[in-house]
Design a protein around this motif. Sequence first.
Motif, PDB file in Angstrom:
ATOM      1  N   ARG A 142      -0.743  -4.955  -0.741  1.00 47.56           N
ATOM      2  CA  ARG A 142       0.369  -5.087  -1.689  1.00 47.56           C
ATOM      3  C   ARG A 142       0.816  -6.542  -1.856  1.00 47.56           C
ATOM      4  O   ARG A 142       1.137  -6.980  -2.967  1.00 47.56           O
ATOM      5  N   GLU A 143       0.794  -7.299  -0.750  1.00 47.01           N
ATOM      6  CA  GLU A 143       1.296  -8.680  -0.820  1.00 47.01           C
ATOM      7  C   GLU A 143       0.373  -9.612  -1.609  1.00 47.01           C
ATOM      8  O   GLU A 143       0.755 -10.733  -1.938  1.00 47.01           O
ATOM      9  N   MET A 145      -1.226  -8.431  -4.460  1.00 42.85           N
ATOM     10  CA  MET A 145      -1.384  -7.816  -5.780  1.00 42.85           C
ATOM     11  C   MET A 145      -0.925  -8.734  -6.911  1.00 42.85           C
ATOM     12  O   MET A 145      -1.603  -8.867  -7.935  1.00 42.85           O
ATOM     13  N   ALA A 176       4.090  -5.217  -8.284  1.00 47.28           N
ATOM     14  CA  ALA A 176       3.375  -5.207  -7.004  1.00 47.28           C
ATOM     15  C   ALA A 176       4.215  -4.554  -5.917  1.00 47.28           C
ATOM     16  O   ALA A 176       3.683  -3.871  -5.033  1.00 47.28           O
ATOM     17  N   ARG A 177       5.518  -4.721  -5.986  1.00 44.89           N
ATOM     18  CA  ARG A 177       6.405  -4.174  -4.958  1.00 44.89           C
ATOM     19  C   ARG A 177       6.683  -2.687  -5.157  1.00 44.89           C
ATOM     20  O   ARG A 177       6.705  -1.916  -4.187  1.00 44.89           O
ATOM     21  N   LYS A 180       2.485   1.644  -7.085  1.00 38.49           N
ATOM     22  CA  LYS A 180       1.327   1.686  -6.191  1.00 38.49           C
ATOM     23  C   LYS A 180      -0.001   1.587  -6.926  1.00 38.49           C
ATOM     24  O   LYS A 180      -1.024   1.307  -6.303  1.00 38.49           O
ATOM     25  N   HIS A 195      -5.020  -0.499  -6.731  1.00 42.07           N
ATOM     26  CA  HIS A 195      -4.146   0.312  -5.875  1.00 42.07           C
ATOM     27  C   HIS A 195      -3.623  -0.530  -4.714  1.00 42.07           C
ATOM     28  O   HIS A 195      -4.362  -1.335  -4.146  1.00 42.07           O
ATOM     29  N   SER A 196      -2.366  -0.286  -4.339  1.00 46.05           N
ATOM     30  CA  SER A 196      -1.855  -0.848  -3.091  1.00 46.05           C
ATOM     31  C   SER A 196      -1.802   0.228  -2.000  1.00 46.05           C
ATOM     32  O   SER A 196      -1.683  -0.088  -0.819  1.00 46.05           O
ATOM     33  N   GLN A 197      -1.899   1.503  -2.396  1.00 48.76           N
ATOM     34  CA  GLN A 197      -2.083   2.609  -1.458  1.00 48.76           C
ATOM     35  C   GLN A 197      -2.743   3.745  -2.213  1.00 48.76           C
ATOM     36  O   GLN A 197      -2.661   3.810  -3.447  1.00 48.76           O
ATOM     37  N   THR A 207      -3.464   1.390   4.197  1.00 50.77           N
ATOM     38  CA  THR A 207      -4.230   0.453   3.366  1.00 50.77           C
ATOM     39  C   THR A 207      -4.935  -0.605   4.205  1.00 50.77           C
ATOM     40  O   THR A 207      -6.129  -0.872   4.013  1.00 50.77           O
TER      41      THR A 207
END
Length: 398
Positions: A142-143, A145, A176-177, A180, A195-197, A207
């Motif tokens: 995620r960080e 993205m 991004a935060r 998902k 995807h972040s998850q 992840t």
Amino acid sequence: MALTSRSPVLSTEFRLILLLSRLVLDDAQASAAWKLCNEVNDWEAVRHTAMDRFILPVVYRHLRHLEPSSLPAEQLVLIKHQVMALYRHDLNVIANLAEIHEQLLLPLQVPYVTFKGPSLAVCYYDEPAMRFSRDIDILVPRERMAELLARALAAGYTPLVPQDLGNDPVSLAFVARYQKVITLLSPRDIVIEFHSQIDNIGTVYDTRALIARAEPARVGSAEVSVLPTDELFVYICWHHTKHFWSHLHWLVDLDAIQRHPSFDRQKAYACAERHGLTATVEVCVKMAELLGSPEFEPHDNQDERLNALLKFSLEAMQGDVLFEHHLASKKATPDYAFHWQTDRRHRLSWKLLGWLRRFRPSYAEYRVRPLPSGWQWLYCFLRPLLACRRRLINHDAD
């Protein structure tokens, strides 16, 4: 709400397509398929269903080998033309995956793993273009993205979800935060999902752990990061059960992976146990074996879990998107179709975290009232006000 259903009725045409939904036919399956071909009354339905369920290239391959005399020559020609178009599309998707690695991910040194679609086709199919892929799925931290999205948008990718995504640091940091999955359209007109998850609340898959397990695989000129065979096998059992196996090329995937030299059943079950998915994998494997039997009949089985999965999957395989959505509304949780797949702890976690998700702001709300990163916690209180504002606007429009 518990799922209840009756045994679906299977036409000769669908029985044939179901039997052909594997990479290789053994002698018994080939003989049964040839007999079913002679009983087919509607080859147009065979072609349309195979196309709708993303399995036409595999069906075409088997029909060429079986050479049934009952198949009209004009239908075979139509199938061939459609398959050639699908081949071109799938080769385009595979090439796009290599470009994403080389042009976006590698220069930024973003750790990632790609799963399903083109990477699965390249790793497990003897002819990768046979495996239809609608899009490309890539899991990233995620960080990382926001910077990945910025580079993609600058390179000519266009936003699809959210469609009005702005290429500025605050907007990109927001999606991004809070979102998902972010969907872009590549310059090749291929849908890309970042995807972040890959589950709804993060209780099934982690992840970082998935990305840490990634292995290299050659895709064209690039060496992309993919899931190990055991991890991918468990994932597709879980993911496709969420969608009741509505697309038949998923059955081919299951067959192709199990035939591959890298597949180790013990490793796959050990992986399933780590994720709490042992029952899901066991029942999916049983279902695939049953559907591949030349003598298959949709009768009740002693295993009630298998019975439930079979009934709903066979209905979903023959239904439409609305029917699948109807089934989805009755699932145990968004991540599990059936109660036997999970436990009370997960269901309670979903009730709590699912309730908290109501306070998660959407990008549409951000666009109405953009706030700097340090003040975005205020959306938890602004959401009800913004919802009321939308209702008033819609009411005035009526």
